[in-house]
Design a protein around this motif. Sequence first.
Motif, PDB file in Angstrom:
ATOM      1  N   ARG A 177      51.543  32.665  29.825  1.00  0.00           N
ATOM      2  CA  ARG A 177      50.469  31.863  29.236  1.00  0.00           C
ATOM      3  C   ARG A 177      49.171  32.636  29.193  1.00  0.00           C
ATOM      4  NH1 ARG A 177      49.308  25.675  30.883  1.00  0.00           N
ATOM      5  NH2 ARG A 177      51.239  25.491  29.702  1.00  0.00           N
ATOM      6  N   GLU A 178      48.847  33.369  30.269  1.00  0.00           N
ATOM      7  CA  GLU A 178      47.608  34.148  30.291  1.00  0.00           C
ATOM      8  C   GLU A 178      47.673  35.302  29.304  1.00  0.00           C
ATOM      9  OE1 GLU A 178      45.052  33.081  31.515  1.00  0.00           O
ATOM     10  OE2 GLU A 178      45.893  31.493  32.755  1.00  0.00           O
ATOM     11  N   PHE A 179      48.865  35.879  29.116  1.00  0.00           N
ATOM     12  CA  PHE A 179      49.009  36.928  28.098  1.00  0.00           C
ATOM     13  C   PHE A 179      48.697  36.367  26.714  1.00  0.00           C
ATOM     14  CE2 PHE A 179      51.713  38.592  24.702  1.00  0.00           C
ATOM     15  CZ  PHE A 179      51.189  39.883  24.600  1.00  0.00           C
ATOM     16  N   ILE A 180      49.254  35.203  26.401  1.00  0.00           N
ATOM     17  CA  ILE A 180      49.007  34.589  25.094  1.00  0.00           C
ATOM     18  C   ILE A 180      47.522  34.288  24.936  1.00  0.00           C
ATOM     19  CG2 ILE A 180      49.490  32.588  23.626  1.00  0.00           C
ATOM     20  CD1 ILE A 180      52.266  32.453  24.957  1.00  0.00           C
ATOM     21  N   ARG A 181      46.915  33.742  25.974  1.00  0.00           N
ATOM     22  CA  ARG A 181      45.495  33.400  25.911  1.00  0.00           C
ATOM     23  C   ARG A 181      44.647  34.629  25.629  1.00  0.00           C
ATOM     24  NH1 ARG A 181      42.347  30.796  31.019  1.00  0.00           N
ATOM     25  NH2 ARG A 181      43.791  29.082  30.620  1.00  0.00           N
ATOM     26  N   MET A 182      44.863  35.709  26.385  1.00  0.00           N
ATOM     27  CA  MET A 182      44.017  36.891  26.256  1.00  0.00           C
ATOM     28  C   MET A 182      44.290  37.648  24.962  1.00  0.00           C
ATOM     29  SD  MET A 182      42.147  36.706  28.952  1.00  0.00           S
ATOM     30  CE  MET A 182      41.378  38.303  29.154  1.00  0.00           C
ATOM     31  N   SER A 183      45.546  37.734  24.542  1.00  0.00           N
ATOM     32  CA  SER A 183      45.853  38.476  23.320  1.00  0.00           C
ATOM     33  C   SER A 183      45.341  37.752  22.075  1.00  0.00           C
ATOM     34  CB  SER A 183      47.354  38.754  23.209  1.00  0.00           C
ATOM     35  OG  SER A 183      48.108  37.566  23.215  1.00  0.00           O
ATOM     36  N   THR A 184      45.352  36.412  22.094  1.00  0.00           N
ATOM     37  CA  THR A 184      44.789  35.694  20.949  1.00  0.00           C
ATOM     38  C   THR A 184      43.275  35.880  20.874  1.00  0.00           C
ATOM     39  OG1 THR A 184      44.750  33.638  22.264  1.00  0.00           O
ATOM     40  CG2 THR A 184      46.619  33.949  20.778  1.00  0.00           C
TER      41      THR A 184
ATOM     42  N   GLN B  46      40.847  27.265  40.435  1.00  0.00           N
ATOM     43  CA  GLN B  46      42.017  27.989  40.916  1.00  0.00           C
ATOM     44  C   GLN B  46      42.965  28.454  39.816  1.00  0.00           C
ATOM     45  OE1 GLN B  46      40.595  25.346  42.382  1.00  0.00           O
ATOM     46  NE2 GLN B  46      41.293  25.023  44.488  1.00  0.00           N
ATOM     47  N   LEU B  47      42.956  27.799  38.651  1.00  0.00           N
ATOM     48  CA  LEU B  47      43.850  28.195  37.560  1.00  0.00           C
ATOM     49  C   LEU B  47      43.162  29.060  36.508  1.00  0.00           C
ATOM     50  CD1 LEU B  47      45.918  24.908  37.035  1.00  0.00           C
ATOM     51  CD2 LEU B  47      46.423  26.879  38.475  1.00  0.00           C
ATOM     52  N   HIS B  48      41.893  29.406  36.722  1.00  0.00           N
ATOM     53  CA  HIS B  48      41.262  30.393  35.852  1.00  0.00           C
ATOM     54  C   HIS B  48      41.950  31.740  36.062  1.00  0.00           C
ATOM     55  CE1 HIS B  48      37.230  28.065  35.321  1.00  0.00           C
ATOM     56  NE2 HIS B  48      37.946  28.027  34.212  1.00  0.00           N
ATOM     57  N   PRO B  49      42.163  32.517  34.994  1.00  0.00           N
ATOM     58  CA  PRO B  49      42.893  33.783  35.156  1.00  0.00           C
ATOM     59  C   PRO B  49      42.194  34.772  36.073  1.00  0.00           C
ATOM     60  CG  PRO B  49      41.911  33.607  32.957  1.00  0.00           C
ATOM     61  CD  PRO B  49      41.797  32.263  33.594  1.00  0.00           C
ATOM     62  N   GLU B  50      40.864  34.647  36.220  1.00  0.00           N
ATOM     63  CA  GLU B  50      40.106  35.603  37.042  1.00  0.00           C
ATOM     64  C   GLU B  50      40.008  35.179  38.499  1.00  0.00           C
ATOM     65  OE1 GLU B  50      37.765  34.759  33.160  1.00  0.00           O
ATOM     66  OE2 GLU B  50      38.822  33.629  34.715  1.00  0.00           O
TER      67      GLU B  50
ATOM     68  N   ARG C  82      36.134  24.556  31.245  1.00  0.00           N
ATOM     69  CA  ARG C  82      35.990  25.780  30.467  1.00  0.00           C
ATOM     70  C   ARG C  82      37.211  26.655  30.748  1.00  0.00           C
ATOM     71  NH1 ARG C  82      31.944  23.033  30.044  1.00  0.00           N
ATOM     72  NH2 ARG C  82      30.195  23.361  28.652  1.00  0.00           N
ATOM     73  N   PRO C  83      37.840  27.232  29.711  1.00  0.00           N
ATOM     74  CA  PRO C  83      39.118  27.924  29.903  1.00  0.00           C
ATOM     75  C   PRO C  83      39.026  29.261  30.625  1.00  0.00           C
ATOM     76  CG  PRO C  83      38.453  28.003  27.590  1.00  0.00           C
ATOM     77  CD  PRO C  83      37.512  27.078  28.273  1.00  0.00           C
ATOM     78  N   LEU C  84      37.856  29.910  30.603  1.00  0.00           N
ATOM     79  CA  LEU C  84      37.678  31.166  31.328  1.00  0.00           C
ATOM     80  C   LEU C  84      36.610  30.994  32.398  1.00  0.00           C
ATOM     81  CD1 LEU C  84      37.706  33.881  28.495  1.00  0.00           C
ATOM     82  CD2 LEU C  84      39.483  33.455  30.182  1.00  0.00           C
ATOM     83  N   GLY C  85      36.794  31.688  33.509  1.00  0.00           N
ATOM     84  CA  GLY C  85      35.846  31.569  34.610  1.00  0.00           C
ATOM     85  C   GLY C  85      34.446  32.043  34.257  1.00  0.00           C
ATOM     86  N   THR C  86      34.353  33.011  33.333  1.00  0.00           N
ATOM     87  CA  THR C  86      33.038  33.540  32.974  1.00  0.00           C
ATOM     88  C   THR C  86      32.204  32.538  32.187  1.00  0.00           C
ATOM     89  OG1 THR C  86      34.103  34.563  31.055  1.00  0.00           O
ATOM     90  CG2 THR C  86      33.708  35.963  32.969  1.00  0.00           C
TER      91      THR C  86
END
Length: 547
Positions: free
Chosen positions: A24-31, A358-362, A447-451
């Motif tokens: 899932r994180e691969f799909i998120r980041m590559s998109t 806790q589920l943020h990729p970072e 927010r989907p990303l921690g940043t």
Amino acid sequence: MTRKMHPAVKDLKSDMEKGKLSRREFIRMSTLLGVSAFTATQMAGLGWVKKAFAGNIKRGGTMRVATSLQKIAHPANYSWIAGSNVTRQVAEYLTLTDGKNITHPYLLENWEASDDLKTWTFNLRKGVTFNNGDAFVADDVIFCMNQWLDDKVGSSMKGMIGGYLDTTGIEKVNDHQIKLHLKIPEIAVPEHMFHYPAQILNHRTFEGDFLKAPHGTGPYTMEEYREGEMAIIKARSDYWGKGADGKPLPYLDGMKFIDMGTETAPMIAAMKSGDIDFIDMSDIAGTDIFMALKDDPKAQILTAPTASARVLRMRADMKPFDNEKVRLAIKKCQNHEKILALAQMGQGLEGQDFHVYQLHPEYCEFKTPAYDPQGAKKLLAEAGYPNGIEVNLAVGSGWPDVVRYAEILKQDAIAGGVKINIQTMPNSQYWEKWDQVDFGITPWTHRPLGTMVLNLAYKGDENGKPVAWNETKWVDEEFSALLEKANGTLDVEKRRKIFCDLQRIQYERGTVGIGYWRAVWMVAGANVKGLDGHPNGYMLFNEVSFS
């Protein structure tokens, strides 16, 4: 013409294959790097979910939505989601981040990022018109971006994108392409374009008040909007998006938004009686609605784990919260397990007193802080308050879980030398002063990303002054420098190491306590089809219909 794939995608795929990154994180980041969701899903070894067949679609009908209708004018100034949920049916966004946190093109056809993440090419969708007949072109996007970056407008988008983009970095290539030349690298640009105040407006007709010229590219037109009463939207016949039957969306004839305030009992009764079809829970707690309707055959409930939180926030520029030790003492008065269980019925995850989920990729593994009233007393004494402190805590009464959170904290803080006086007020009144009170509990959405939320709420602008949504007025030079570094770091493990420091700094000397992360629900009648749960509670209803 074949589009170039960003070289970092290969590295992300390698990390996924080595187990460093989930599929899932691969799909998120590559998109985010411009790969289509279909291609990214295939690269991850997953099947593509097909949409409904035309034979399953029934057109027509008006959806009745229970909500709270706030005063709206400039979409760029939205400070909460409910207002945007009405106008998002009329005005649209450049991108769309779905319920799985995957970002797709929306008014964009696609985008490309340079290898160094400092040049982004946006290719606009052609053949799109506003509901007044004007063509959607690059000038509309540039106009909106200039609005977002204008200090006089005061949009939270300035805090989101102003750190890496200014108006001189926006280049019009032609009517359907723009380039963004960033000051520093940034990975999350496409996701930022779906921040809820980022609706695209008609540059020819918008003059500061959307209701005076409600011209959007969306599938509906605004027929009526009466603050605190009712809003009515009707379907367009010439919308650019097509349904499964090949005809223009939407499937519904229209939607009627009915202001029912923030009291949940009338909403529950209306859903049970069939008088409404959907409850907009973006500005209400929802725990009691979930408990009342979870077993009701007339209702359907979609649940999403989210990074939505009730943030215990302290103004760093006001006494006694200008002292780091006082702020940490307040945090030590929280029993996170107890707060989650009693305020949110255990529906969510324990918070850890920094604004990273806790589920943020970072996310960097961090032990949940223990309830430590003796440690709180010691810190208060060191801060010059040996006899403890007395403070007032502002909360919105329309959020039952927030009130319960405050009550639990009040009780448990006594042992730590903190006397808390709870000051309740209507939600609307809280929103009028949410960034002014010295001590309060503010709802923050997912927010989907921690940043993303760290850029919105915990840094300064180019002059070192707190950005628009930095409600606690906390600006930390070390934190800001690390955040800027994280924004441009693609490697997952390197990014996570930076977040270990960001989380530690925000816990030790930051201005927020987070008791819990909320599960979020979408509640609709059992006859509503095509509904997708969204962690922000966004009403993405282009393809919703009735059975």
